[in-house]
Design a protein around this motif. Structure first.
Motif, short mmCIF file in Angstrom:
data_model
loop_
_atom_site.label_atom_id
_atom_site.label_comp_id
_atom_site.label_asym_id
_atom_site.label_seq_id
_atom_site.Cartn_x
_atom_site.Cartn_y
_atom_site.Cartn_z
N ALA A 26 1.97 55.53 -69.79
CA ALA A 26 1.12 57.33 -70.46
C ALA A 26 -0.24 57.03 -70.66
O ALA A 26 -1.54 57.67 -70.20
CB ALA A 26 2.04 57.95 -71.83
N PHE A 27 -0.52 55.76 -70.85
CA PHE A 27 -1.48 54.93 -70.40
C PHE A 27 -2.44 54.95 -68.88
O PHE A 27 -3.37 55.06 -69.25
CB PHE A 27 -1.62 53.62 -70.93
N ALA A 28 -1.20 54.90 -68.05
CA ALA A 28 -1.49 54.67 -67.14
C ALA A 28 -1.83 55.98 -66.20
O ALA A 28 -2.94 55.76 -65.62
CB ALA A 28 -0.29 54.08 -66.04
N VAL A 29 -1.27 56.99 -67.15
CA VAL A 29 -1.13 58.13 -66.24
C VAL A 29 -2.77 58.69 -67.13
O VAL A 29 -3.32 59.30 -65.91
CB VAL A 29 -0.46 59.21 -66.27
N ALA A 30 -3.18 58.32 -67.98
CA ALA A 30 -4.57 59.22 -68.63
C ALA A 30 -5.53 57.90 -68.32
O ALA A 30 -6.65 58.73 -67.64
CB ALA A 30 -4.53 58.46 -70.41
N PHE A 31 -5.29 56.92 -67.56
CA PHE A 31 -6.44 56.41 -67.25
C PHE A 31 -6.84 56.21 -65.37
O PHE A 31 -8.14 56.78 -65.42
CB PHE A 31 -6.61 55.01 -66.38
N ALA A 32 -5.25 56.66 -65.04
CA ALA A 32 -5.79 57.38 -63.19
C ALA A 32 -6.52 58.25 -63.07
O ALA A 32 -7.16 58.95 -62.39
CB ALA A 32 -3.98 57.94 -62.47
N LYS A 33 -5.99 59.86 -64.37
CA LYS A 33 -6.30 61.08 -64.80
C LYS A 33 -7.92 61.25 -64.90
O LYS A 33 -8.58 61.59 -64.19
CB LYS A 33 -6.46 61.69 -66.05
N ALA A 34 -8.96 60.09 -65.70
CA ALA A 34 -10.09 59.97 -66.33
C ALA A 34 -10.41 59.35 -64.99
O ALA A 34 -11.86 59.37 -64.92
CB ALA A 34 -10.28 59.32 -67.07
N ALA A 35 -10.46 58.51 -63.88
CA ALA A 35 -10.45 57.65 -62.38
C ALA A 35 -11.14 58.73 -62.11
O ALA A 35 -11.58 58.12 -61.13
CB ALA A 35 -9.69 55.80 -62.51
N VAL A 36 -10.10 59.88 -61.03
CA VAL A 36 -10.35 60.77 -60.33
C VAL A 36 -10.83 61.57 -61.33
O VAL A 36 -11.32 62.32 -60.17
CB VAL A 36 -9.21 60.45 -59.27
N SER A 37 -11.31 61.66 -62.04
CA SER A 37 -12.05 62.81 -62.63
C SER A 37 -13.33 62.96 -62.42
O SER A 37 -13.91 62.27 -62.15
CB SER A 37 -12.08 63.35 -64.07
N ASP A 38 -13.22 64.37 -61.33
CA ASP A 38 -14.42 64.32 -60.94
C ASP A 38 -15.57 65.82 -62.01
O ASP A 38 -16.48 66.15 -60.68
CB ASP A 38 -14.82 65.68 -59.25
N VAL A 39 -15.67 65.03 -63.21
CA VAL A 39 -16.22 66.31 -64.35
C VAL A 39 -16.93 66.02 -64.60
O VAL A 39 -17.16 64.99 -64.46
CB VAL A 39 -15.31 67.13 -64.74
N PHE A 40 -18.53 66.51 -64.24
CA PHE A 40 -19.61 65.87 -65.43
C PHE A 40 -19.21 66.41 -66.19
O PHE A 40 -19.82 67.24 -67.14
CB PHE A 40 -21.30 65.88 -64.01
N LEU A 41 -19.77 64.95 -67.64
CA LEU A 41 -20.27 65.59 -68.70
C LEU A 41 -21.68 65.80 -69.73
O LEU A 41 -21.60 65.96 -70.43
CB LEU A 41 -19.01 64.60 -70.06
N THR A 42 -22.20 64.93 -68.64
CA THR A 42 -23.21 64.63 -69.43
C THR A 42 -24.44 64.96 -67.90
O THR A 42 -24.40 64.59 -66.77
CB THR A 42 -23.57 63.72 -69.80
N PRO A 43 -25.48 65.60 -68.29
CA PRO A 43 -26.37 66.12 -68.17
C PRO A 43 -26.88 64.37 -66.85
O PRO A 43 -27.20 63.78 -65.88
CB PRO A 43 -28.01 66.34 -68.61
N GLU A 44 -27.09 62.87 -67.66
CA GLU A 44 -27.13 61.76 -67.57
C GLU A 44 -26.27 61.37 -66.58
O GLU A 44 -26.87 60.77 -65.49
CB GLU A 44 -27.62 61.17 -68.19
N THR A 45 -24.95 61.91 -66.23
CA THR A 45 -24.17 61.35 -65.63
C THR A 45 -24.37 62.18 -63.93
O THR A 45 -24.47 61.71 -63.01
CB THR A 45 -22.55 61.80 -65.59
N VAL A 46 -25.10 63.90 -63.93
CA VAL A 46 -25.33 64.22 -62.84
C VAL A 46 -26.22 63.31 -62.21
O VAL A 46 -26.71 63.17 -61.24
CB VAL A 46 -25.84 66.13 -63.34
N GLU A 47 -27.46 63.12 -62.97
CA GLU A 47 -28.71 62.61 -62.24
C GLU A 47 -28.22 60.96 -61.75
O GLU A 47 -28.66 60.75 -60.17
CB GLU A 47 -29.58 62.28 -63.05
N ARG A 48 -27.28 60.20 -62.15
CA ARG A 48 -27.45 58.79 -61.97
C ARG A 48 -26.24 58.99 -60.81
O ARG A 48 -26.31 58.36 -59.70
CB ARG A 48 -26.15 58.39 -63.29
#
Length: 90
Positions: A26-48
Motif C-alpha cells: 500500500a505504501f509503495a503504490v501510494a508513493f508511486a502514484k504521487a511520484a508520477v502525478s502530473d497535477v500542480f497543487l500550488t502556483p509555486e509548483t507551476v512556476e518552478r
C-alpha cells in the motif's frame, strides 16, 4: 539437537507476513502514484516546473484550502419536488 517443545504455528507467521506485505504494498503504490502525478497543487509548483509566472489562481469554493476534503458524514440527497409533496414537506 533437541526436539521442539511445542509445534510451530505457521498460520500466525503467514498472517503477520501477509499484513506486513499488504502494508508495504500500500505504501509503495501510494508513493508511486504521487511520484508520477502530473497535477500542480500550488502556483509555486507551476512556476518552478514550467518556468512560467502564474497570472491568476482561483481558490477553492471552501475558502482556498488545497487539501482534499475530509470525509465526514454523508449529506442527504436533494429530493425532487414531487417526492417532497408526497412526504408532505414544503
Amino acid at each position: 539437537a533437541l526436539p521442539p517443545q511445542r509445534d510451530a504455528n505457521p498460520r500466525l507467521l503467514v498472517s503477520v507476513a501477509g499484513v506486513f506485505a499488504g502494508l508495504l504494498s500500500a505504501f509503495a503504490v501510494a508513493f508511486a502514484k504521487a511520484a508520477v502525478s502530473d497535477v500542480f497543487l500550488t502556483p509555486e509548483t507551476v512556476e518552478r516546473q514550467l518556468g512560467l509566472k502564474v497570472l491568476l489562481a482561483l481558490p477553492h469554493a471552501d475558502g482556498g484550502a488545497l487539501e482534499p476534503p475530509a470525509l465526514g458524514p454523508a449529506r442527504p440527497l436533494p429530493t425532487l419536488p414531487a417526492a417532497r409533496e408526497r412526504e408532505g414537506v414544503s
